[in-house]
Design a protein around this motif. Sequence first.
Motif, mmCIF file in Angstrom:
data_model
loop_
_atom_site.group_PDB
_atom_site.id
_atom_site.type_symbol
_atom_site.label_atom_id
_atom_site.label_comp_id
_atom_site.label_asym_id
_atom_site.label_seq_id
_atom_site.Cartn_x
_atom_site.Cartn_y
_atom_site.Cartn_z
ATOM 1 N N SER A 198 0.830 -1.205 0.000
ATOM 2 C CA SER A 198 0.000 0.000 0.000
ATOM 3 C C SER A 198 0.867 1.258 0.000
ATOM 4 O O SER A 198 2.040 1.231 0.362
ATOM 5 C CB SER A 198 -0.939 -0.003 1.206
ATOM 6 O OG SER A 198 -0.181 0.037 2.401
ATOM 7 N N ASP B 267 0.575 5.706 0.747
ATOM 8 C CA ASP B 267 -0.184 6.851 1.238
ATOM 9 C C ASP B 267 0.128 8.021 0.335
ATOM 10 O O ASP B 267 1.113 8.003 -0.419
ATOM 11 C CB ASP B 267 0.222 7.204 2.673
ATOM 12 C CG ASP B 267 -0.348 6.244 3.704
ATOM 13 O OD1 ASP B 267 -1.383 5.609 3.436
ATOM 14 O OD2 ASP B 267 0.246 6.141 4.794
ATOM 15 N N GLU C 251 -6.436 10.045 4.771
ATOM 16 C CA GLU C 251 -7.005 8.814 5.289
ATOM 17 C C GLU C 251 -8.426 8.731 4.761
ATOM 18 O O GLU C 251 -9.257 9.571 5.069
ATOM 19 C CB GLU C 251 -6.978 8.820 6.814
ATOM 20 C CG GLU C 251 -5.561 8.802 7.360
ATOM 21 C CD GLU C 251 -5.510 8.755 8.874
ATOM 22 O OE1 GLU C 251 -6.522 8.382 9.506
ATOM 23 O OE2 GLU C 251 -4.445 9.090 9.411
ATOM 24 N N ALA C 252 -8.655 7.735 3.927
ATOM 25 C CA ALA C 252 -9.965 7.595 3.301
ATOM 26 C C ALA C 252 -10.211 6.126 2.991
ATOM 27 O O ALA C 252 -9.290 5.311 2.965
ATOM 28 C CB ALA C 252 -10.023 8.414 2.013
ATOM 29 N N ASP C 253 -11.463 5.818 2.748
ATOM 30 C CA ASP C 253 -11.819 4.461 2.338
ATOM 31 C C ASP C 253 -11.237 4.192 0.958
ATOM 32 O O ASP C 253 -11.185 5.104 0.115
ATOM 33 C CB ASP C 253 -13.347 4.306 2.262
ATOM 34 C CG ASP C 253 -14.012 4.411 3.628
ATOM 35 O OD1 ASP C 253 -13.356 4.043 4.617
ATOM 36 O OD2 ASP C 253 -15.174 4.866 3.677
ATOM 37 N N PRO C 254 -10.804 2.967 0.710
ATOM 38 C CA PRO C 254 -10.268 2.622 -0.615
ATOM 39 C C PRO C 254 -11.226 2.988 -1.753
ATOM 40 O O PRO C 254 -10.799 3.438 -2.806
ATOM 41 C CB PRO C 254 -10.046 1.109 -0.540
ATOM 42 C CG PRO C 254 -9.855 0.836 0.914
ATOM 43 C CD PRO C 254 -10.708 1.837 1.639
ATOM 44 N N GLU C 255 -12.515 2.836 -1.521
ATOM 45 C CA GLU C 255 -13.498 3.174 -2.557
ATOM 46 C C GLU C 255 -13.481 4.669 -2.867
ATOM 47 O O GLU C 255 -13.571 5.077 -4.031
ATOM 48 C CB GLU C 255 -14.901 2.747 -2.113
ATOM 49 C CG GLU C 255 -15.947 2.952 -3.192
ATOM 50 C CD GLU C 255 -17.309 2.454 -2.761
ATOM 51 O OE1 GLU C 255 -18.302 3.124 -3.104
ATOM 52 O OE2 GLU C 255 -17.372 1.402 -2.091
ATOM 53 N N ASP C 256 -13.353 5.517 -1.837
ATOM 54 C CA ASP C 256 -13.280 6.963 -2.056
ATOM 55 C C ASP C 256 -12.042 7.327 -2.865
ATOM 56 O O ASP C 256 -12.087 8.202 -3.736
ATOM 57 C CB ASP C 256 -13.262 7.721 -0.725
ATOM 58 C CG ASP C 256 -14.588 7.621 0.010
ATOM 59 O OD1 ASP C 256 -15.628 7.405 -0.646
ATOM 60 O OD2 ASP C 256 -14.570 7.746 1.250
#
Length: 193
Positions: A124, A126, A171-176
């Motif tokens: 992953s 960032d 920091e966000a949801d993977p979908e966002d």
Amino acid sequence: MKKLLILGLIILASGCKSKKLTANSPEKFRLENLAEVINENSLEKIYPDAEISEGVDLFEEGTIERAYSILYPNTDDELLIIWEDKTMNKPHQIYTENDGRWRTSEGIEVGTSYEDLVKINEGSIDFYGFGWDYSGAVDWKDGKMKDSNVRVFLAPVAAPPKSFYGDKIIEADPEDIINLDLKVRAIILQKED
């Protein structure tokens, strides 16, 4: 026995020569290859078809004066080389933000997707928020690219919500994140310290 050892060392040494880029080298648009071999005098030999602009300007938020060269100005292949000093013998940074032929050894180029960066990094990543000097800067975290000298900056294709702006790790949801359709907008090859 000594003759075999000497012969082996000669063969080993000849196989360890660094790549010499020429005007006909298929690898001349790889940023890492260019960084290894260039100096101001070699640019015209490796890129005889390129217009080259040169000058001196302030970099690093206006704090350091450095010489620079621009290959292929005002084209898709435009590339900025910021030199260590005015002798132009060693690059400090190499920067591209156009959709041209430049890419890293891992295949990262302007336009590479967020999802592909995660695959290349084998882990992953960032990134920092948008709307400031280091907008979209990628943090490779503990992935394969962590110790590389490749710096990448992302930009969203879709307009991001306000929560995606500012000098902070997003920091966000993977979908966002996927909905933003993030692409590489710029690549910097930073001199190793």
